[in-house]
Write a protein that holds these residues in place. Structure first.
Motif, PDB file in Angstrom:
ATOM      1  N   LEU A  46      19.514  49.338  28.817  1.00  0.00           N
ATOM      2  CA  LEU A  46      20.196  50.546  29.503  1.00  0.00           C
ATOM      3  C   LEU A  46      20.767  49.789  30.665  1.00  0.00           C
ATOM      4  O   LEU A  46      20.192  49.628  31.623  1.00  0.00           O
ATOM      5  N   GLU A  47      22.365  49.752  30.515  1.00  0.00           N
ATOM      6  CA  GLU A  47      23.072  48.976  31.599  1.00  0.00           C
ATOM      7  C   GLU A  47      24.031  49.753  32.186  1.00  0.00           C
ATOM      8  O   GLU A  47      24.959  48.987  32.709  1.00  0.00           O
ATOM      9  N   SER A  48      24.238  50.920  31.959  1.00  0.00           N
ATOM     10  CA  SER A  48      25.565  51.817  32.455  1.00  0.00           C
ATOM     11  C   SER A  48      24.905  53.216  32.879  1.00  0.00           C
ATOM     12  O   SER A  48      23.724  53.597  32.609  1.00  0.00           O
ATOM     13  N   ALA A  49      25.700  53.831  33.559  1.00  0.00           N
ATOM     14  CA  ALA A  49      25.372  55.174  34.038  1.00  0.00           C
ATOM     15  C   ALA A  49      25.219  56.261  33.037  1.00  0.00           C
ATOM     16  O   ALA A  49      24.481  56.884  33.054  1.00  0.00           O
ATOM     17  N   GLN A  50      26.084  56.018  31.893  1.00  0.00           N
ATOM     18  CA  GLN A  50      25.902  56.734  30.733  1.00  0.00           C
ATOM     19  C   GLN A  50      24.669  56.561  30.011  1.00  0.00           C
ATOM     20  O   GLN A  50      23.952  57.465  29.781  1.00  0.00           O
ATOM     21  N   LEU A  94      24.099  47.626  35.447  1.00  0.00           N
ATOM     22  CA  LEU A  94      24.083  48.894  35.868  1.00  0.00           C
ATOM     23  C   LEU A  94      25.072  48.744  37.178  1.00  0.00           C
ATOM     24  O   LEU A  94      25.751  49.792  37.568  1.00  0.00           O
ATOM     25  N   ALA A  95      24.524  47.987  38.249  1.00  0.00           N
ATOM     26  CA  ALA A  95      25.256  47.881  39.405  1.00  0.00           C
ATOM     27  C   ALA A  95      26.897  47.549  39.313  1.00  0.00           C
ATOM     28  O   ALA A  95      27.808  48.162  39.954  1.00  0.00           O
ATOM     29  N   MET A  96      27.286  46.888  38.320  1.00  0.00           N
ATOM     30  CA  MET A  96      28.604  46.335  37.968  1.00  0.00           C
ATOM     31  C   MET A  96      29.282  47.736  37.560  1.00  0.00           C
ATOM     32  O   MET A  96      30.266  47.965  37.895  1.00  0.00           O
ATOM     33  N   ASP A  97      28.522  48.338  36.790  1.00  0.00           N
ATOM     34  CA  ASP A  97      29.122  49.783  36.084  1.00  0.00           C
ATOM     35  C   ASP A  97      29.491  50.881  37.083  1.00  0.00           C
ATOM     36  O   ASP A  97      30.471  51.285  37.191  1.00  0.00           O
ATOM     37  N   VAL A  98      28.485  51.045  38.071  1.00  0.00           N
ATOM     38  CA  VAL A  98      28.760  52.203  39.082  1.00  0.00           C
ATOM     39  C   VAL A  98      29.259  51.671  40.157  1.00  0.00           C
ATOM     40  O   VAL A  98      29.486  52.412  41.081  1.00  0.00           O
ATOM     41  N   VAL A 131      21.142  50.458  43.186  1.00  0.00           N
ATOM     42  CA  VAL A 131      20.926  51.229  42.040  1.00  0.00           C
ATOM     43  C   VAL A 131      19.434  52.079  41.763  1.00  0.00           C
ATOM     44  O   VAL A 131      19.216  52.330  40.869  1.00  0.00           O
ATOM     45  N   SER A 132      18.917  51.981  42.754  1.00  0.00           N
ATOM     46  CA  SER A 132      17.451  52.160  42.892  1.00  0.00           C
ATOM     47  C   SER A 132      16.952  53.632  42.285  1.00  0.00           C
ATOM     48  O   SER A 132      16.037  53.999  41.480  1.00  0.00           O
ATOM     49  N   ASP A 133      17.869  54.548  42.592  1.00  0.00           N
ATOM     50  CA  ASP A 133      17.717  55.902  42.178  1.00  0.00           C
ATOM     51  C   ASP A 133      18.064  56.227  40.772  1.00  0.00           C
ATOM     52  O   ASP A 133      17.337  56.767  39.873  1.00  0.00           O
ATOM     53  N   LEU A 134      19.307  55.433  40.079  1.00  0.00           N
ATOM     54  CA  LEU A 134      19.164  55.536  38.762  1.00  0.00           C
ATOM     55  C   LEU A 134      18.324  54.656  38.097  1.00  0.00           C
ATOM     56  O   LEU A 134      17.916  55.368  36.942  1.00  0.00           O
ATOM     57  N   LEU A 135      17.702  53.706  38.549  1.00  0.00           N
ATOM     58  CA  LEU A 135      16.685  52.947  37.767  1.00  0.00           C
ATOM     59  C   LEU A 135      15.587  53.815  37.663  1.00  0.00           C
ATOM     60  O   LEU A 135      14.624  53.953  36.806  1.00  0.00           O
ATOM     61  N   ALA A 136      15.110  54.573  38.696  1.00  0.00           N
ATOM     62  CA  ALA A 136      14.063  55.566  38.716  1.00  0.00           C
ATOM     63  C   ALA A 136      14.243  56.600  37.896  1.00  0.00           C
ATOM     64  O   ALA A 136      13.306  57.047  37.130  1.00  0.00           O
ATOM     65  N   ALA A 137      15.415  56.975  37.887  1.00  0.00           N
ATOM     66  CA  ALA A 137      15.769  58.036  36.918  1.00  0.00           C
ATOM     67  C   ALA A 137      15.540  57.929  35.413  1.00  0.00           C
ATOM     68  O   ALA A 137      14.976  58.484  34.604  1.00  0.00           O
ATOM     69  N   ALA A 138      15.816  56.502  35.055  1.00  0.00           N
ATOM     70  CA  ALA A 138      15.643  55.901  33.930  1.00  0.00           C
ATOM     71  C   ALA A 138      14.231  55.816  33.284  1.00  0.00           C
ATOM     72  O   ALA A 138      13.905  56.120  32.278  1.00  0.00           O
ATOM     73  N   ARG A 139      13.288  55.439  34.339  1.00  0.00           N
ATOM     74  CA  ARG A 139      12.051  55.041  34.288  1.00  0.00           C
ATOM     75  C   ARG A 139      11.511  56.330  33.979  1.00  0.00           C
ATOM     76  O   ARG A 139      10.648  56.436  33.077  1.00  0.00           O
ATOM     77  N   ALA A 140      11.787  57.539  34.765  1.00  0.00           N
ATOM     78  CA  ALA A 140      11.257  58.584  34.354  1.00  0.00           C
ATOM     79  C   ALA A 140      11.502  59.402  33.366  1.00  0.00           C
ATOM     80  O   ALA A 140      10.582  60.021  32.487  1.00  0.00           O
ATOM     81  N   ALA A 141      12.727  58.955  32.814  1.00  0.00           N
ATOM     82  CA  ALA A 141      13.117  59.919  31.442  1.00  0.00           C
ATOM     83  C   ALA A 141      12.355  58.910  30.420  1.00  0.00           C
ATOM     84  O   ALA A 141      12.023  59.449  29.266  1.00  0.00           O
ATOM     85  N   ALA A 142      12.024  57.552  30.486  1.00  0.00           N
ATOM     86  CA  ALA A 142      11.491  56.926  29.289  1.00  0.00           C
ATOM     87  C   ALA A 142       9.864  57.501  29.284  1.00  0.00           C
ATOM     88  O   ALA A 142       9.559  57.435  28.240  1.00  0.00           O
ATOM     89  N   GLY A 143       9.475  57.494  30.670  1.00  0.00           N
ATOM     90  CA  GLY A 143       7.938  57.998  30.777  1.00  0.00           C
ATOM     91  C   GLY A 143       7.943  59.379  29.958  1.00  0.00           C
ATOM     92  O   GLY A 143       6.784  59.628  29.290  1.00  0.00           O
ATOM     93  N   ASP A 144       8.845  60.473  30.253  1.00  0.00           N
ATOM     94  CA  ASP A 144       9.016  61.535  29.550  1.00  0.00           C
ATOM     95  C   ASP A 144       8.718  61.438  28.041  1.00  0.00           C
ATOM     96  O   ASP A 144       8.152  62.034  27.270  1.00  0.00           O
TER      97      ASP A 144
END
Length: 247
Positions: free
Chosen positions: A143-147, A171-175, A180-193
């Motif tokens: 997972l390497e983009s905001a999308q 991901l940092a390049m894309d955004v 990008v810590s907030d985006l990484l945290a969101a991705a971790r939470a989504a995968a955990g769900d």
């Protein structure tokens, strides 16, 4: 993933063309290596040698493929890779195609090639060869983009996706920003769900330790080329300092 990687597995990227690197990483104590076909000039023949040496040395051999081509994934898995990391996966549809490329029918589209390394050159019973391919080979989208972050839960929930890998640098390049810590945290939470493990990359031992402490299932810490470069620079600097002190 426990059949392939231990809990809190520690690995490193392999970028240099010498298979000896793989043996060195095994003696260093890593749990796995990722042979990098995306950001190097390594070819499939060298990758196969590295995969074989990794298995003989007690390392789990993963391969980062350069693209989404099913033919590349099949050849890497036929060579005996324990799984693939696939860059730039932005949608569940892409993840589904990749997962199917890793699995045999009826779960996927991978063709049978049991006369290669993965089938022990035809000596592994066909049922075992198919079972291993369908149940133990790891399919890990990056997972390497905001999308990709927005789609993280759907990607992680795709049948046949065994884990997701967070590509913080791209991901940092894309955004367009470094934090990008907030985006990484969101991705971790989504995968955990979705009940799917998360892996990440770290540029230093302290960062790798922090990622494991935060709950990442596996971490890829630096790479063989950078470790060699850092050791070489440290050696020269230490000699220069010592020479100056005694002169």
């Amino acid at each position: 993933m426990s059949d392939v990687l231990p809990a809190q597995a520690l690995g490193t990227w392999v970028k240099l063309s010498s298979p000896t690197t793989v043996e060195i990483m095994a003696h260093a104590g890593f749990d796995f290596v990722v042979v990098d076909l995306e950001h190097t000039l390594l070819d499939l023949g060298t990758a196969q040698t590295m995969i074989s040496l990794a298995r003989a040395s007690g390392l789990a051999p993963l391969v980062r493929v350069p693209d989404h081509a099913a033919s590349t994934i099949q050849r890497v898995l036929d060579a005996g890779a324990a799984g693939v990391l696939v860059p730039h996966v932005d949608t569940a549809e892409q993840a589904d195609a990749l997962a199917r490329a890793c699995r045999f029918p009826p779960h996927g589209t991978r063709g049978a090639g049991s006369t290669g390394h993965a089938g022990r050159w035809g000596r592994l019973p066909r049922a075992d060869y198919v079972r291993y391919g369908n149940e133990q080979v790891l399919c890990i989208p990056q997972l390497e983009s905001a999308q990709a972050v927005r789609e993280a839960r759907a990607i992680a929930a795709v049948p046949g996706v065994d884990a997701v890998f967070l590509g913080a640098a791209d991901l940092a390049m894309d955004v367009g920003r470094s934090d990008v810590s907030d985006l990484l945290a969101a991705a971790r939470a989504a995968a955990g769900d979705a009940g799917v493990p998360v892996g990440s990359a770290a540029g230093s031992p302290s960062a790798a330790s922090a990622a494991l402490d935060a709950g990442d299932a596996f971490v890829i810490c630096t790479n063989d080329a950078s470790m060699l470069a850092a050791a070489a620079a440290d050696t020269v600097a230490a000699i220069r300092r010592g020479s100056t002190a005694t002169s």
